[in-house]
Design a protein around this motif. Sequence first.
Motif, PDB file in Angstrom:
ATOM      1  N   THR A  48       0.809  -1.405  -0.170  1.00 52.90           N
ATOM      2  CA  THR A  48      -0.116  -0.080   0.106  1.00 52.90           C
ATOM      3  C   THR A  48       0.791   1.319   0.016  1.00 52.90           C
ATOM      4  O   THR A  48       0.395   2.256  -0.363  1.00 52.90           O
ATOM      5  N   LEU A  50       1.687   3.042   2.451  1.00 52.36           N
ATOM      6  CA  LEU A  50       1.406   3.759   3.667  1.00 52.36           C
ATOM      7  C   LEU A  50       2.249   3.448   4.727  1.00 52.36           C
ATOM      8  O   LEU A  50       2.133   2.339   5.421  1.00 52.36           O
ATOM      9  N   ALA A  70      -7.539  -1.340   1.136  1.00 49.91           N
ATOM     10  CA  ALA A  70      -6.456  -0.519   0.849  1.00 49.91           C
ATOM     11  C   ALA A  70      -5.768  -1.072  -0.349  1.00 49.91           C
ATOM     12  O   ALA A  70      -5.290  -0.408  -1.347  1.00 49.91           O
ATOM     13  N   LYS A  74      -5.788   0.433  -4.087  1.00 47.63           N
ATOM     14  CA  LYS A  74      -4.331   0.969  -4.838  1.00 47.63           C
ATOM     15  C   LYS A  74      -4.143   0.462  -6.078  1.00 47.63           C
ATOM     16  O   LYS A  74      -3.938   1.077  -7.069  1.00 47.63           O
ATOM     17  N   LYS A  78      -7.106   4.004  -6.986  1.00 46.08           N
ATOM     18  CA  LYS A  78      -7.944   4.440  -6.100  1.00 46.08           C
ATOM     19  C   LYS A  78      -7.225   4.958  -4.934  1.00 46.08           C
ATOM     20  O   LYS A  78      -6.481   4.096  -4.362  1.00 46.08           O
ATOM     21  N   SER A  79      -7.310   6.080  -4.445  1.00 42.06           N
ATOM     22  CA  SER A  79      -6.423   6.300  -3.258  1.00 42.06           C
ATOM     23  C   SER A  79      -7.140   5.803  -2.197  1.00 42.06           C
ATOM     24  O   SER A  79      -8.501   5.993  -1.721  1.00 42.06           O
ATOM     25  N   LYS A  82      -7.374   7.830   4.808  1.00 47.20           N
ATOM     26  CA  LYS A  82      -6.481   7.899   5.721  1.00 47.20           C
ATOM     27  C   LYS A  82      -6.669   6.720   6.731  1.00 47.20           C
ATOM     28  O   LYS A  82      -8.061   6.539   7.299  1.00 47.20           O
TER      29      LYS A  82
END
Length: 184
Positions: A48, A50, A70, A74, A78-79, A82
Motif C-alpha cells: 500500500t 502507507l 487498501a 491502490k 484509487k486512493s 487515511k
Amino acid sequence: MATLPQKYQWLREETGPRMIKEALAELGTVELAGAANNPTIIRWAQETGLKSVAQMYVADSIPWCGLFMAVVAKRAAKSPVKDPLWALNWGTFGVFTKTPMLGDVLVFVRRTANGSRAGHVGLYVGEDETAYHVLGGNQGDCVCVTRMPKQRLYTARRPSYKVQPANVRPVHLAATGVMSHSEA
C-alpha cells in the motif's frame, strides 16, 4: 485463482468495476491459524505504501478487512482512505450513494466482544431482501463473498470515477448462504 461459489460465478465475466476485478484476484487468501502469518497479507501492508500501515500491521491476527480494501483500491488506481486499517474510516472513501451498486464500498458497524463499536468493510456484489452480498477480506478469516445484514450498513460509498463503468448497477440475488454476524 480460488473457486467462487456457483451463485457468484457470473462475477468472473464482469468487465469491471476494477476494484471487483482486483479483489477477485485475491479470492481465497486465508489468515493462518495461531502465531503463523500469511506472507501475502503481510505484504499488502508494504504494498500500500502507507508507512503507518506497514509499521502497524505486523500479524494477520489483526483485523485486515481495511488492509484488504487498501490494497484493492491502490491496485485499482484509487486512493485508500487515511488510516485504512480502521474499517469505519472507509466511510469517507469516494462519494456517498444512497443506492449501493456493483463495486461500491460498503461499511458496516459491528460490536466487539467487549461491546465497543467497530466496523467491517467490503465490496457490494449484490443483495437480497435482508442482506448485502459482500466481497471482502477477513470474512471468516479469508477473502470471500458473504452475506451481511442490511441493518448493519453504516454507509455506501461509490468510487470516484472519471467514467463510471457501464455495469455498475444493483444486483438482486437469492437469499442463500451464511449470514455474517461478526468479522473480527
